[in-house]
Design a protein around this motif. Structure first.
Motif, mmCIF file in Angstrom:
data_model
loop_
_atom_site.group_PDB
_atom_site.id
_atom_site.type_symbol
_atom_site.label_atom_id
_atom_site.label_comp_id
_atom_site.label_asym_id
_atom_site.label_seq_id
_atom_site.Cartn_x
_atom_site.Cartn_y
_atom_site.Cartn_z
ATOM 1 N N MET A 73 0.848 -1.194 0.000
ATOM 2 C CA MET A 73 0.000 0.000 0.000
ATOM 3 C C MET A 73 0.885 1.247 0.000
ATOM 4 N N SER A 74 0.540 2.234 -0.793
ATOM 5 C CA SER A 74 1.357 3.432 -0.897
ATOM 6 C C SER A 74 1.151 4.333 0.306
ATOM 7 N N ASP A 75 2.115 5.227 0.464
ATOM 8 C CA ASP A 75 2.019 6.189 1.557
ATOM 9 C C ASP A 75 1.631 7.557 1.014
ATOM 10 N N ALA A 76 0.909 7.557 -0.105
ATOM 11 C CA ALA A 76 0.568 8.812 -0.763
ATOM 12 C C ALA A 76 -0.363 9.657 0.108
ATOM 13 N N ARG A 77 -0.134 10.953 0.050
ATOM 14 C CA ARG A 77 -1.029 11.912 0.695
ATOM 15 C C ARG A 77 -1.630 12.777 -0.401
ATOM 16 N N TYR A 78 -2.944 12.923 -0.373
ATOM 17 C CA TYR A 78 -3.591 13.752 -1.390
ATOM 18 C C TYR A 78 -4.946 14.222 -0.862
ATOM 19 N N PRO A 79 -5.471 15.304 -1.433
ATOM 20 C CA PRO A 79 -6.754 15.815 -0.964
ATOM 21 C C PRO A 79 -7.908 14.904 -1.351
ATOM 22 N N VAL A 80 -8.881 14.802 -0.448
ATOM 23 C CA VAL A 80 -10.108 14.047 -0.693
ATOM 24 C C VAL A 80 -11.278 14.916 -0.214
ATOM 25 N N PRO A 81 -12.492 14.668 -0.734
ATOM 26 C CA PRO A 81 -13.639 15.463 -0.283
ATOM 27 C C PRO A 81 -13.868 15.324 1.218
ATOM 28 N N LYS A 82 -14.241 16.418 1.838
ATOM 29 C CA LYS A 82 -14.580 16.420 3.259
ATOM 30 C C LYS A 82 -16.086 16.628 3.376
ATOM 31 N N GLY A 83 -16.801 15.552 3.589
ATOM 32 C CA GLY A 83 -18.254 15.651 3.669
ATOM 33 C C GLY A 83 -18.904 15.689 2.301
ATOM 34 N N VAL A 84 -20.193 15.987 2.279
ATOM 35 C CA VAL A 84 -20.986 16.049 1.054
ATOM 36 C C VAL A 84 -21.179 17.511 0.657
ATOM 37 N N HIS A 85 -21.013 17.784 -0.633
ATOM 38 C CA HIS A 85 -21.094 19.171 -1.128
ATOM 39 C C HIS A 85 -22.021 19.195 -2.344
ATOM 40 N N ARG A 86 -22.861 20.234 -2.447
ATOM 41 C CA ARG A 86 -23.822 20.306 -3.556
ATOM 42 C C ARG A 86 -23.949 21.727 -4.092
ATOM 43 N N VAL A 87 -24.038 21.840 -5.401
ATOM 44 C CA VAL A 87 -24.315 23.127 -6.044
ATOM 45 C C VAL A 87 -25.427 22.916 -7.065
ATOM 46 N N GLU A 88 -26.117 24.004 -7.394
ATOM 47 C CA GLU A 88 -27.224 23.931 -8.356
ATOM 48 C C GLU A 88 -27.054 24.995 -9.425
ATOM 49 N N GLN A 89 -27.359 24.623 -10.669
ATOM 50 C CA GLN A 89 -27.342 25.557 -11.791
ATOM 51 C C GLN A 89 -28.619 25.375 -12.600
ATOM 52 N N VAL A 90 -29.035 26.435 -13.269
ATOM 53 C CA VAL A 90 -30.155 26.347 -14.208
ATOM 54 C C VAL A 90 -29.626 26.729 -15.582
ATOM 55 N N ILE A 91 -29.772 25.801 -16.534
ATOM 56 C CA ILE A 91 -29.291 26.025 -17.901
ATOM 57 C C ILE A 91 -30.456 25.780 -18.853
ATOM 58 N N ASP A 92 -30.875 26.828 -19.545
ATOM 59 C CA ASP A 92 -32.012 26.731 -20.472
ATOM 60 C C ASP A 92 -33.201 26.016 -19.836
ATOM 61 N N ARG A 101 -32.768 22.185 -14.532
ATOM 62 C CA ARG A 101 -32.031 22.285 -13.270
ATOM 63 C C ARG A 101 -30.980 21.197 -13.204
ATOM 64 N N PHE A 102 -29.770 21.577 -12.864
ATOM 65 C CA PHE A 102 -28.671 20.628 -12.690
ATOM 66 C C PHE A 102 -28.145 20.762 -11.265
ATOM 67 N N LEU A 103 -28.271 19.689 -10.490
ATOM 68 C CA LEU A 103 -27.746 19.667 -9.126
ATOM 69 C C LEU A 103 -26.575 18.689 -9.089
ATOM 70 N N CYS A 104 -25.405 19.179 -8.750
ATOM 71 C CA CYS A 104 -24.240 18.306 -8.651
ATOM 72 C C CYS A 104 -23.910 18.057 -7.185
ATOM 73 N N THR A 105 -23.894 16.804 -6.795
ATOM 74 C CA THR A 105 -23.574 16.411 -5.421
ATOM 75 C C THR A 105 -22.283 15.610 -5.429
ATOM 76 N N VAL A 106 -21.334 16.031 -4.613
ATOM 77 C CA VAL A 106 -20.006 15.406 -4.579
ATOM 78 C C VAL A 106 -19.741 14.880 -3.177
ATOM 79 N N ALA A 107 -19.072 13.731 -3.091
ATOM 80 C CA ALA A 107 -18.732 13.143 -1.792
ATOM 81 C C ALA A 107 -17.466 12.307 -1.937
ATOM 82 N N ARG A 108 -16.977 11.814 -0.812
ATOM 83 C CA ARG A 108 -15.807 10.942 -0.817
ATOM 84 C C ARG A 108 -16.244 9.494 -0.989
#
Length: 205
Positions: A1-20, A23-30
């Protein structure tokens, strides 16, 4: 197993956009495994059962990795949703990440190019303010020392960013500590020095 350190999502995050009018809701998580990613995707399907589409993509592993990935257009034209979402995730510099873009159709067709831009753009927008934390490859190390060494061990653990998971006091003191894998050689060396070579083998979990 590697000892790599890198950023990962902290919790759940959501944004919303309206295009024409769509509605587009993007939800991101780890997601630390494909199973984690699929569990999260199912939770979004449950949360938005009436959505026109719940398209998704994930990268499980270090940023940019290609061995454990997944994507789905969920009914959108082939290659217009999951692929652009995955491309953004693979180039964002964040690991162990899953994204679901929920679309509510607004009556105006966006066309192939418009869909690619909308789905990829939704993920990019979510990543702009995504809270992250550093992923550190850790290991649980268990070892025994005499009571005379307890104070020195406690000081050592502070310098190695180690957290005591469990400790017992019998004939000797037994410590189970969680620490970055990269600090394991230093732990071994310091304990060997402290006990003058009398240290029993360290057990790893």
């Amino acid at each position: 197993m590697s000892d790599a350190r890198y950023p990962v999502p902290k919790g759940v995050h959501r944004v919303e956009q309206v295009i024409d009018r769509s509605r587009f809701l993007c939800t991101v998580a780890r997601a630390s495994s494909p199973e984690d990613a699929q569990t999260f995707i199912r939770s979004i399907n449950v949360e938005f059962p009436d959505a026109t589409h719940n398209c998704w993509a994930y990268v499980v592993g270090p940023p940019g990795s290609t061995d454990r990935i997944g994507m789905s257009d969920d009914g959108e034209p082939h290659g217009t949703a999951g692929r652009p979402m995955l491309t953004v995730l693979q180039h964002c510099g964040i690991g162990e990440i899953v994204a679901v873009v929920t679309r509510y159709y607004g009556g105006t067709k966006l066309g192939t190019g418009g869909l690619v831009k909308a789905y990829g753009g939704a993920v990019q927008e979510a990543l702009l303010l995504l809270p992250t934390e550093l992923r550190v490859d850790s290991v649980i190390a268990t070892f025994r020392v005499s009571y005379a060494h307890i104070g020195a061990v406690q000081q050592l653990l502070l310098t190695l960013q180690a957290e005591v998971e469990h400790q017992t006091f019998d004939v000797e003191a037994t410590f189970a500590v969680k620490l970055p894998r990269s600090e394991l050689p230093a732990l071994r060396a310091q304990l060997q020095n402290m006990t003058r070579g009398a240290l029993a083998p360290i057990e790893l979990a």
